[in-house]
Design an enzyme around this catalytic site. Structure first.
Site, mmCIF file in Angstrom:
data_model
loop_
_atom_site.group_PDB
_atom_site.id
_atom_site.type_symbol
_atom_site.label_atom_id
_atom_site.label_comp_id
_atom_site.label_asym_id
_atom_site.label_seq_id
_atom_site.Cartn_x
_atom_site.Cartn_y
_atom_site.Cartn_z
ATOM 1 N NE ARG A 51 36.030 38.392 38.334
ATOM 2 C CZ ARG A 51 35.946 37.213 38.955
ATOM 3 N NH1 ARG A 51 35.682 36.129 38.289
ATOM 4 N NH2 ARG A 51 36.117 37.135 40.251
ATOM 5 C CB THR A 52 38.824 42.949 33.372
ATOM 6 O OG1 THR A 52 37.446 42.796 33.681
ATOM 7 C CG2 THR A 52 38.940 43.560 31.989
ATOM 8 C CE LYS A 80 55.464 59.077 41.416
ATOM 9 N NZ LYS A 80 56.435 58.490 40.496
ATOM 10 N NE ARG A 101 37.748 47.958 34.331
ATOM 11 C CZ ARG A 101 37.181 46.920 34.947
ATOM 12 N NH1 ARG A 101 37.008 46.945 36.237
ATOM 13 N NH2 ARG A 101 36.785 45.879 34.264
ATOM 14 C CG HIS A 129 33.551 46.121 30.588
ATOM 15 N ND1 HIS A 129 34.731 45.826 29.937
ATOM 16 C CD2 HIS A 129 33.593 45.433 31.757
ATOM 17 C CE1 HIS A 129 35.430 45.004 30.688
ATOM 18 N NE2 HIS A 129 34.776 44.752 31.795
#
Lengths: 312, 143
Positions: A51-52, A80, A101, A129
């Site tokens: 959702r974010t 990697k 995020r 956040h």
């Protein structure tokens, strides 16, 4: 160049300007549908958050821009072993602004120090956040008409809940805020939030266990989910996840002007039967999240507001 | 009674909490001082605190970041010796920022995985050092 890493990176006045812009966008979204034309947002999601990520993507698309990015660390160069510092230097050549995020706390700050484009913290571990905070502030302001002189109950996981920490830091800048921290003792709000944020602001607070006893006092109830991914120990998670469930019966204990917020997704901490209560504001909150991210993208990219040019 | 020679040019770090001088030796990176002689003296009798540690350093100490001592042990004093005489004796000031002096112990912090990431700590309003990335306070001894 401006970034949004910590909820306090913007002054109180800047936050209110941003919320005013979001209100103008809600009033006339069509006026804003081309303002970010040819601008690209990179969504760098090192842990999944549907959702974010979609809220950011909806925001840039609503502004006429476009989006590129990755939805999880396993499909990115992080798998990697590339550092955040290197990734953002490369992404700076591809996009105009980035939303990151990351499961590690401080990763967006690290990125911002090497970035050639504005970086937005879209959640870093259990830390901050800030765009959820802007969404929360917008929802509180639209519901209550103000951000000061409110009694705010924060309920559930106050230890690992980054949205809670960010919201407390932001609300502590307003007068007359009273906090009720409602949690089991294992998930109490970290002591530094009390000693460094709440107490220096001179705000009243209580740490309590009972949601029922708190309900009649509240203007805002901010529910949170106990997050499985924040626990090293599965047993602790299972023991604590059902501590608080908001039900219709508990809603009867609250006043008529209460607003119930939740950063979503919920699991079972708010009963589905509460959804039809007009005091349930969490789906409206999710919608506000798109508008506030539109306002944020415009602000960080320095895009002119078409409604202000008209003198509205 | 143990005798350690007086120094002519250098510093004496005094009033160290007994038993912690080895940790300070490591944090001050005294092993990297190539042109200095160093003496660690532990469990010295003290009128004030019963027992204390002392570190004496003879030689060039200009590369040392002594301000960190103020955080690690606020009772510490640093006497500067020139030509065998004490020319100053003071408590170091708390530095606003520590870079690569102490390490963040939060396993959720970006510093735990990012290549060549500096460990930066900032002095908070309440006098604690917090990681610039994750904001976790630094504790001298792990919990």
């Amino acid at each position: 160049m401006r970034h949004l890493i910590d909820p306090l990176d913007f002054t109180r006045e800047e936050v209110e300007n941003l919320l005013d812009l979001a209100d103008r966008i809600i009033a006339d979204p069509a006026a804003y549908q081309e303002v970010a034309r040819h601008k690209k947002l990179a969504t760098l999601f090192y842990e999944p958050s549907t959702r974010t990520r979609l809220s950011f993507e909806a925001a840039i698309l609503n502004l006429g821009g476009s989006v590129l990015g990755f939805p999880g660390a396993d499909v990115s160069s992080a798998a990697k072993g590339e550092s955040v510092a290197d990734t953002i230097r490369v992404i700076s050549a591809y996009a105009d602004i980035a939303a990151m995020r990351h499961p590690k706390e401080g990763a967006p700050l690290r990125a911002s120090r090497y970035s050639g484009i504005p970086v937005i913290n879209a959640g870093d571990g259990g830390h901050n956040h800030p765009t959820q905070t802007l969404t929360d502030l917008m929802t509180i302001r639209r519901r209550c008409g103000r951000l000061d002189h409110l009694t705010i109950g924060l309920c559930g996981d106050l230890k690992f809940g980054r949205t809670v920490h960010s919201l407390i830091k932001s609300l502590a800048r307003y007068e007359g805020i009273r906090f009720l921290f409602i949690s089991p003792k294992e998930l109490r709000v970290p002591s530094y939030i009390i000693t460094d944020v709440v107490e220096p602001a001179g705000l009243e607070y209580q740490e309590v266990r009972s949601l029922e006893d708190s309900m009649p006092q509240l203007d805002i109830l901010y529910m949170t989910r106990v997050q499985r991914e924040r626990f090293f120990n599965e047993e602790d998670y299972i023991r604590l996840k059902n501590t608080y469930v908001l039900t219709e019966d508990k809603m009867k204990l609250a006043g008529p002007n209460l607003a119930v917020l939740h950063p979503l997704p919920r699991v079972n901490e708010i009963s589905i039967s509460v959804d039809d209560d007009p005091r349930a504001a969490y789906f409206e909150q999710a919608k506000n999240g798109v508008y506030v991210r539109m306002a944020l993208i415009m602000t960080l990219l320095g895009l002119p507001d078409p409604k202000q040019k008209e003198g509205n | 009674m143990l005798n350690v020679d007086a120094i002519n040019n250098g510093i004496v770090v005094d009033h160290i909490q007994a038993g912690t001088s080895l940790e300070l030796y490591r944090l001050l990176e005294l092993d990297k001082l190539e042109n200095a002689s160093i003496a660690l003296i532990q469990n010295v009798r003290s009128n004030k605190s019963g027992k204390k540690d002392i570190i004496k350093i003879e030689g060039d100490v200009s590369a040392l970041n002594l301000n960190i001592l103020a955080y690690l042990d606020p009772g510490i004093t640093v006497a500067t010796i020139q030509d065998g005489k004490i020319v100053s004796k003071k408590r170091p000031d708390l530095p606003r920022k520590l870079v690569n002096v102490i390490r963040c112990r939060n396993p959720r912090c970006i510093t735990s995985v990012e290549e060549e990431c500096e460990h930066i700590f900032l002095l908070s309003s309440t006098g604690q050092y917090r990681c610039a990335y994750c904001e976790q306070a630094f504790e001298m001894k792990p919990e």
